[in-house]
Design an enzyme around this catalytic site. Structure first.
Site, PDB file in Angstrom:
ATOM      1  CG  ASP A   1       6.278  -4.202  -0.857  1.00  0.00           C
ATOM      2  OD1 ASP A   1       5.073  -3.911  -0.759  1.00  0.00           O
ATOM      3  OD2 ASP A   1       6.682  -5.339  -1.167  1.00  0.00           O
TER       4      ASP A   1
ATOM      5  CG  ASP B   1       0.587  -3.012  -0.934  1.00  0.00           C
ATOM      6  OD1 ASP B   1       0.623  -2.802  -2.158  1.00  0.00           O
ATOM      7  OD2 ASP B   1       0.591  -4.153  -0.430  1.00  0.00           O
ATOM      8  CD  GLU B   2       4.349  -2.760  -5.466  1.00  0.00           C
ATOM      9  OE1 GLU B   2       5.591  -2.715  -5.618  1.00  0.00           O
ATOM     10  OE2 GLU B   2       3.644  -3.693  -5.882  1.00  0.00           O
TER      11      GLU B   2
END
EC number: 2.7.7.7
Length: 364
Positions: free
Chosen positions: A18, A116-117
């Site tokens: 993350d 973003d993860e």
């Protein structure tokens, strides 16, 4: 009474990565003068008449209670010195692609959850490294060295625990949850921290006197199923660290879309068509990235009075050609009844997706 058998696969090695305050971190990286200052990604409410919402913010801004989905107006009221940045989503997407390429050095079993993860299954990884913790550290190092950003990592034997672990120590943390530690780790967590438990379920659980993982562990399976149906089955297992969902490197996308909300209402047809074109180009780029073609084009229009119209057209053949999509989206708009109210949102979505066929070349 146990309704279904408990099957717990603890043989896998799963990492959840993350990125830390991703959009804001990219802006800080590119403008070091922002470091140490509260940065909010979102329209400045002083320029929009108070409209707009926070996309994300850095950790400095979070000290003031600012968070994603908060109105920009409230964010400003909480922290008048906050620096508002509209955001450059093409840049963020490019950085996200860099990060995904780093993941692929270690394993092809990568399931992106957002820009973003992502989850990575490193049980059988490309480098033959036995330790998932070592791989997580290497990924953190590579991202920092090559991209200039930090990320947090969670390592465990399933996705549920890895996700919780990545959120346990931020920013730039690494948390390992072993099978022998899972029950203790979960017992201490507030129930609202359990991934997949939404606000309505949290309220319902609180009404039942369930506030922590320890509380949840004490509830019989049938009681949870009676109150939550199929979700109760999942809750019973999550309280015991059981979740056998695989990391899906080929997640099936049902649609690809782009929509924009406008602080300044759109009235002129030329402006409206120009914004439709921007959305179409974004959709075409995403189709290209995901190697997809689509048949159904959906146009979404929301007016100043919040009236929302959605209309779709299905083509005879698959496409991802931007000019063709734009023509159809424009025709859809022309077919809508005139509305004197200005437009506050436009969206274009492609559905009925299929994988790109080698002998089709429609993106010229």
């Amino acid at each position: 009474m146990l309704i279904f058998p408990l099957i717990n696969d603890t043989s896998r090695k799963i990492i959840h990565i993350d990125m830390d305050a991703f959009f804001a971190a990219v802006e800080e990286r590119d403008n070091p003068a922002l470091k140490g200052k509260p940065v909010v990604i979102g329209k400045d409410p002083r320029e929009t008449g108070g409209r707009g919402v926070v996309s994300t913010c850095n950790y400095e801004a979070r000290k003031y209670g600012i968070h994603s989905a908060m109105s920009s107006k409230e964010a400003y009221e909480r922290c008048p010195k906050a620096i508002f940045i509209s955001g450059n989503y093409e840049k963020y997407r490019t950085v996200g692609d860099q990060i995904r390429r780093i993941f692929k050095r270690y394993t092809d079993v990568v399931e992106p959850m957002s820009i973003d993860e992502a989850y990575l299954d490193v049980t059988d990884n490309k480098l033959g490294i036995k330790s998932a913790v070592k791989i997580a550290k290497l990924i953190q190092h590579d991202i920092w060295k090559e991209v200039g950003l930090t990320c947090s990592a969670g390592v465990s034997y399933n996705k549920f625990l890895a996700k919780l672990a990545s959120d346990f120590e931020k920013p730039h943390g690494l948390t390992l949850v072993l099978k022998e530690d899972a029950l203790c780790f979960l017992a201490k967590l507030p129930i609202e921290k359990f991934h997949g438990v939404g606000k309505k379920s949290v309220k319902k659980l609180h009404d039942m006197g369930i506030y922590t993982g320890q509380d949840l562990l004490a509830v019989p399976e049938m009681t949870l199923i009676d109150h939550f149906g199929r979700f109760g089955f999942d809750l019973y297992r999550k309280a015991r660290g059981i979740s056998n969902s695989p990391v899906k490197s080929d997640r099936i996308r049902k649609s690809i879309g782009s929509e924009r909300t406008y602080a300044k209402l759109l009235y002129q047809e030329t402006d409206i068509k120009a914004e439709i074109s921007k959305n179409v180009k974004r959709v075409a780029a995403l189709l290209q990235d995901h190697k997809k073609l689509g048949k159904t084009i959906v146009l979404k229009v929301r007016y100043a009075d919040f009236t929302t119209l959605t209309k779709r057209v299905t083509l005879p053949e698959l496409t991802r050609n931007a000019a063709q999509i734009e023509q159809v989206a424009g025709d859809i708009f022309d077919s809508l009844s005139e509305n004197p109210a200005g437009i506050r949102l436009l969206g274009v979505t492609m559905t009925n997706l299929e994988d790109k066929v080698a002998d089709i070349s429609l993106d010229l």
